[in-house]
Design an enzyme around this catalytic site. Structure first.
Site, PDB file in Angstrom:
ATOM      1  N   ARG A 191      59.314  76.202  10.971  1.00  0.00           N
ATOM      2  CA  ARG A 191      59.853  77.432  11.568  1.00  0.00           C
ATOM      3  C   ARG A 191      61.213  77.177  12.250  1.00  0.00           C
ATOM      4  O   ARG A 191      62.115  78.009  12.173  1.00  0.00           O
ATOM      5  CB  ARG A 191      58.864  77.994  12.591  1.00  0.00           C
ATOM      6  CG  ARG A 191      57.578  78.517  11.958  1.00  0.00           C
ATOM      7  CD  ARG A 191      57.548  80.025  11.905  1.00  0.00           C
ATOM      8  NE  ARG A 191      56.483  80.518  11.065  1.00  0.00           N
ATOM      9  CZ  ARG A 191      55.345  81.062  11.511  1.00  0.00           C
ATOM     10  NH1 ARG A 191      55.138  81.196  12.813  1.00  0.00           N
ATOM     11  NH2 ARG A 191      54.435  81.497  10.666  1.00  0.00           N
ATOM     12  N   THR A 201      48.753  60.984  17.216  1.00  0.00           N
ATOM     13  CA  THR A 201      47.603  60.072  17.178  1.00  0.00           C
ATOM     14  C   THR A 201      46.712  60.365  18.378  1.00  0.00           C
ATOM     15  O   THR A 201      47.223  60.627  19.468  1.00  0.00           O
ATOM     16  CB  THR A 201      48.030  58.585  17.199  1.00  0.00           C
ATOM     17  OG1 THR A 201      46.887  57.784  17.578  1.00  0.00           O
ATOM     18  CG2 THR A 201      49.127  58.297  18.199  1.00  0.00           C
ATOM     19  N   ILE A 202      45.411  60.313  18.182  1.00  0.00           N
ATOM     20  CA  ILE A 202      44.509  60.600  19.315  1.00  0.00           C
ATOM     21  C   ILE A 202      44.511  59.465  20.338  1.00  0.00           C
ATOM     22  O   ILE A 202      44.090  59.651  21.472  1.00  0.00           O
ATOM     23  CB  ILE A 202      43.055  60.877  18.851  1.00  0.00           C
ATOM     24  CG1 ILE A 202      42.421  59.649  18.212  1.00  0.00           C
ATOM     25  CG2 ILE A 202      43.002  62.080  17.937  1.00  0.00           C
ATOM     26  CD1 ILE A 202      40.906  59.756  18.094  1.00  0.00           C
ATOM     27  N   ASP A 203      44.995  58.280  19.936  1.00  0.00           N
ATOM     28  CA  ASP A 203      44.856  57.091  20.799  1.00  0.00           C
ATOM     29  C   ASP A 203      45.802  57.067  21.995  1.00  0.00           C
ATOM     30  O   ASP A 203      45.585  56.309  22.939  1.00  0.00           O
ATOM     31  CB  ASP A 203      45.082  55.811  19.981  1.00  0.00           C
ATOM     32  CG  ASP A 203      44.093  55.693  18.840  1.00  0.00           C
ATOM     33  OD1 ASP A 203      43.016  56.300  18.938  1.00  0.00           O
ATOM     34  OD2 ASP A 203      44.406  55.006  17.852  1.00  0.00           O
ATOM     35  N   GLU A 235      29.257  56.105  34.812  1.00  0.00           N
ATOM     36  CA  GLU A 235      29.012  55.115  35.873  1.00  0.00           C
ATOM     37  C   GLU A 235      29.989  53.957  35.751  1.00  0.00           C
ATOM     38  O   GLU A 235      30.490  53.435  36.727  1.00  0.00           O
ATOM     39  CB  GLU A 235      27.582  54.569  35.753  1.00  0.00           C
ATOM     40  CG  GLU A 235      26.545  55.381  36.466  1.00  0.00           C
ATOM     41  CD  GLU A 235      26.526  56.846  36.020  1.00  0.00           C
ATOM     42  OE1 GLU A 235      26.352  57.084  34.811  1.00  0.00           O
ATOM     43  OE2 GLU A 235      26.714  57.724  36.857  1.00  0.00           O
ATOM     44  N   ARG A 246      54.182  73.202  11.494  1.00  0.00           N
ATOM     45  CA  ARG A 246      54.603  74.609  11.616  1.00  0.00           C
ATOM     46  C   ARG A 246      55.903  74.718  12.414  1.00  0.00           C
ATOM     47  O   ARG A 246      56.833  75.445  12.035  1.00  0.00           O
ATOM     48  CB  ARG A 246      53.481  75.383  12.312  1.00  0.00           C
ATOM     49  CG  ARG A 246      53.826  76.830  12.670  1.00  0.00           C
ATOM     50  CD  ARG A 246      52.610  77.434  13.357  1.00  0.00           C
ATOM     51  NE  ARG A 246      52.811  78.797  13.804  1.00  0.00           N
ATOM     52  CZ  ARG A 246      53.286  79.136  14.996  1.00  0.00           C
ATOM     53  NH1 ARG A 246      53.644  78.191  15.856  1.00  0.00           N
ATOM     54  NH2 ARG A 246      53.414  80.404  15.323  1.00  0.00           N
ATOM     55  N   ALA A 247      55.964  73.968  13.509  1.00  0.00           N
ATOM     56  CA  ALA A 247      57.151  74.032  14.364  1.00  0.00           C
ATOM     57  C   ALA A 247      58.386  73.511  13.637  1.00  0.00           C
ATOM     58  O   ALA A 247      59.476  74.078  13.759  1.00  0.00           O
ATOM     59  CB  ALA A 247      56.907  73.241  15.647  1.00  0.00           C
ATOM     60  N   ASP A 294      48.635  55.744  22.250  1.00  0.00           N
ATOM     61  CA  ASP A 294      49.079  54.357  22.442  1.00  0.00           C
ATOM     62  C   ASP A 294      50.531  54.150  22.014  1.00  0.00           C
ATOM     63  O   ASP A 294      50.885  53.091  21.521  1.00  0.00           O
ATOM     64  CB  ASP A 294      48.149  53.406  21.661  1.00  0.00           C
ATOM     65  CG  ASP A 294      48.124  53.730  20.170  1.00  0.00           C
ATOM     66  OD1 ASP A 294      48.635  54.790  19.777  1.00  0.00           O
ATOM     67  OD2 ASP A 294      47.589  52.908  19.401  1.00  0.00           O
ATOM     68  N   GLY A 319      51.780  57.703  13.638  1.00  0.00           N
ATOM     69  CA  GLY A 319      51.646  56.695  14.687  1.00  0.00           C
ATOM     70  C   GLY A 319      52.657  55.575  14.534  1.00  0.00           C
ATOM     71  O   GLY A 319      53.636  55.708  13.781  1.00  0.00           O
ATOM     72  N   ASP A 320      52.409  54.447  15.209  1.00  0.00           N
ATOM     73  CA  ASP A 320      53.414  53.375  15.222  1.00  0.00           C
ATOM     74  C   ASP A 320      53.655  52.758  13.844  1.00  0.00           C
ATOM     75  O   ASP A 320      54.777  52.362  13.525  1.00  0.00           O
ATOM     76  CB  ASP A 320      53.095  52.315  16.285  1.00  0.00           C
ATOM     77  CG  ASP A 320      51.708  51.741  16.125  1.00  0.00           C
ATOM     78  OD1 ASP A 320      50.954  52.225  15.267  1.00  0.00           O
ATOM     79  OD2 ASP A 320      51.376  50.797  16.868  1.00  0.00           O
ATOM     80  N   GLY A 321      52.617  52.705  12.997  1.00  0.00           N
ATOM     81  CA  GLY A 321      52.796  52.194  11.631  1.00  0.00           C
ATOM     82  C   GLY A 321      53.779  53.075  10.869  1.00  0.00           C
ATOM     83  O   GLY A 321      54.722  52.584  10.233  1.00  0.00           O
ATOM     84  N   GLY A 358      40.154  54.590  20.174  1.00  0.00           N
ATOM     85  CA  GLY A 358      41.332  54.225  20.957  1.00  0.00           C
ATOM     86  C   GLY A 358      41.973  52.935  20.478  1.00  0.00           C
ATOM     87  O   GLY A 358      42.931  52.460  21.065  1.00  0.00           O
ATOM     88  N   ARG A 359      41.411  52.343  19.418  1.00  0.00           N
ATOM     89  CA  ARG A 359      41.862  51.032  18.931  1.00  0.00           C
ATOM     90  C   ARG A 359      41.938  50.075  20.115  1.00  0.00           C
ATOM     91  O   ARG A 359      40.978  49.938  20.850  1.00  0.00           O
ATOM     92  CB  ARG A 359      43.199  51.153  18.190  1.00  0.00           C
ATOM     93  CG  ARG A 359      43.060  51.966  16.924  1.00  0.00           C
ATOM     94  CD  ARG A 359      44.230  51.794  16.020  1.00  0.00           C
ATOM     95  NE  ARG A 359      45.428  52.366  16.585  1.00  0.00           N
ATOM     96  CZ  ARG A 359      46.586  52.439  15.953  1.00  0.00           C
ATOM     97  NH1 ARG A 359      46.702  51.950  14.743  1.00  0.00           N
ATOM     98  NH2 ARG A 359      47.625  52.998  16.524  1.00  0.00           N
TER      99      ARG A 359
HETATM  100  P1  ADP Z   1      49.738  54.974  11.921  1.00  0.00           P
HETATM  101  O1  ADP Z   1      51.044  55.635  11.616  1.00  0.00           O
HETATM  102  O2  ADP Z   1      48.695  55.965  12.343  1.00  0.00           O
HETATM  103  O3  ADP Z   1      49.907  53.806  12.877  1.00  0.00           O
HETATM  104  P2  ADP Z   1      49.420  53.096   9.658  1.00  0.00           P
HETATM  105  O4  ADP Z   1      49.579  51.866  10.484  1.00  0.00           O
HETATM  106  O5  ADP Z   1      48.380  53.101   8.603  1.00  0.00           O
HETATM  107  O6  ADP Z   1      49.128  54.401  10.544  1.00  0.00           O
HETATM  108  O7  ADP Z   1      50.818  53.408   8.963  1.00  0.00           O
HETATM  109  C1  ADP Z   1      50.981  54.523   8.128  1.00  0.00           C
HETATM  110  C2  ADP Z   1      51.852  54.170   6.951  1.00  0.00           C
HETATM  111  O8  ADP Z   1      53.150  53.759   7.400  1.00  0.00           O
HETATM  112  C3  ADP Z   1      51.348  53.003   6.117  1.00  0.00           C
HETATM  113  O9  ADP Z   1      50.346  53.380   5.213  1.00  0.00           O
HETATM  114  C4  ADP Z   1      52.615  52.562   5.407  1.00  0.00           C
HETATM  115  O10 ADP Z   1      52.878  53.395   4.295  1.00  0.00           O
HETATM  116  C5  ADP Z   1      53.675  52.811   6.483  1.00  0.00           C
HETATM  117  N1  ADP Z   1      53.964  51.542   7.168  1.00  0.00           N
HETATM  118  C6  ADP Z   1      53.257  50.955   8.150  1.00  0.00           C
HETATM  119  N2  ADP Z   1      53.789  49.768   8.489  1.00  0.00           N
HETATM  120  C7  ADP Z   1      54.860  49.587   7.659  1.00  0.00           C
HETATM  121  C8  ADP Z   1      55.839  48.545   7.493  1.00  0.00           C
HETATM  122  N3  ADP Z   1      55.795  47.419   8.230  1.00  0.00           N
HETATM  123  N4  ADP Z   1      56.774  48.719   6.556  1.00  0.00           N
HETATM  124  C9  ADP Z   1      56.818  49.843   5.805  1.00  0.00           C
HETATM  125  N5  ADP Z   1      55.934  50.841   5.909  1.00  0.00           N
HETATM  126  C10 ADP Z   1      54.975  50.726   6.820  1.00  0.00           C
END
Ligand code: ADP
Length: 328
Positions: free
Chosen positions: A29, A130-132, A192, A25-26, A134, A106-108, A175-176
């Protein structure tokens, strides 16, 4: 402002998180505010490859700030990991004359964005969702605060039944390989013990601690365990081990699972997502690219995507100390 950018694409990718809608949304907008067009891309990178897009306007994002999940859908897309897949994605970008991309994920997802940027010299900005929690370069990711509140609610309920039956509960949280959710909810819910991947507590120390608790008159207890914890055993095996060694405890396991990713975003996450969305658009229009928007000390900051992916988030050692002191 950089007048070269006339049309911004936005997508959500990877694991969903509450507050992603507020970020979408942000972005939509803020684009409208700065008289830039905004194109939504559905199902993450898959939608970019398959050309699933829609031109948005300020009204397209009415009534979504309070909704969990992502209205743009998310997907894991194997094809985008290949040069051929990314070439198809770039063709969609060209077809719709998109000048820059905002990736909420997230990082992927950021790794994909970074590669796309380097292959096509295409402007990209990441927003951490991401909820983690990380991701390096931000003290908070979108969704983390909501997940903490969801977990706290669940553990409070579990505590009611733990007290009523004098039971010991092992609660596994998400949290992976990061312990942020476990450590914060463990303290907030008065656990605890808290087992997190960053600290190898070891099973013997856990047994000692539970023995001590029993001696000091605790008849029910909650132990919070991060899914990636380092004991080498899963939560059921840990429970079995404790029951075998401390037979006076009746142990139950609760794996909270995907409920932690859902639900209405908290106010904190909505405000964070709103600020990040606006900052991402403003940064793109100033000509900044290949960075992630983050928050530090209440200020919006930018971190190169590469550092956000490679850097390690640090667990707050003060929290570990507080938890040790309070589990006396
Ligand atoms: P997150 O973003 O939550 O860490 P993923 O690790 O599943 O989730 O990454 C999301 C998408 O980002 C993947 O399905 C893929 O399409 C893309 N992606 C992840 N790693 C790579 C990579 N090394 N090269 C190209 N695309 C990537």
């Amino acid at each position: 402002m950089n007048t070269k950018i006339k049309r911004i694409g936005v997508l959500t990718s990877g694991g969903d998180a509450p507050g992603m809608n507020a970020a979408v949304r942000a972005v939509v907008r803020a684009s409208s505010y700065f008289s830039v067009e905004c194109v939504a891309i559905y199902k993450g990178y898959q939608g970019l490859i398959d050309d699933e897009t829609k031109l948005m306007n300020a009204r397209s994002v009415n009534n979504i700030i309070n909704k969990g999940g992502t209205i743009l859908k998310s997907a894991r897309c194997l094809e985008f990991r290949t040069p051929e897949g990314r070439k198809k994605a770039y063709e969609t970008i060209k077809k719709h004359t998109i000048d820059a991309l905002i990736v909420i994920g997230g990082d992927g997802s950021f790794t994909g964005a970074m590669i796309f940027h380097s292959e096509f010299n295409f402007p990209v900005i990441g927003i951490p969702g991401t909820i983690d929690n990380d991701i390096h370069g931000t003290t908070h990711t979108i969704g983390f605060d909501t997940a903490l509140n969801t977990v706290i609610d669940a553990i409070d309920k579990i505590r009611d039944t733990a007290i009523s039956h004098n039971r010991l509960f092992f609660v596994e949280v998400m949290g992976r390989d990061a312990g942020h959710i476990a450590l914060n909810t463990g303290i907030g819910a008065g656990a605890e013990e808290i087992l997190i991947p960053e600290e190898d507590m070891g099973l013997d120390r856990l047994l000692e601690s539970l023995k001590r608790s029993e001696k000091t008159g605790k008849s029910s207890s909650i132990v919070v365990i991060a899914e990636g914890d380092k004991t080498g055993k899963n939560v059921f095996e840990i429970a079995e081990y404790v029951e075998k060694n401390l037979p006076y405890y009746e142990v139950r396991v609760s794996v909270l699972g995907h409920m932690q990713r859902g639900g209405r975003p908290s106010c904190f996450d909505r405000v964070l997502a709103s600020r990040m969305g606006v900052h991402a658009v403003e940064s793109l229009l100033k000509g900044v690219s290949n960075v992630m928007v983050g928050i530090d000390n209440s200020q919006m900051i930018l971190t190169p995507l590469e550092s956000s992916i490679k850097g390690k988030t640090k667990i707050n050692k003060n929290l570990i100390r507080v938890s040790e002191i309070l589990s006396v």
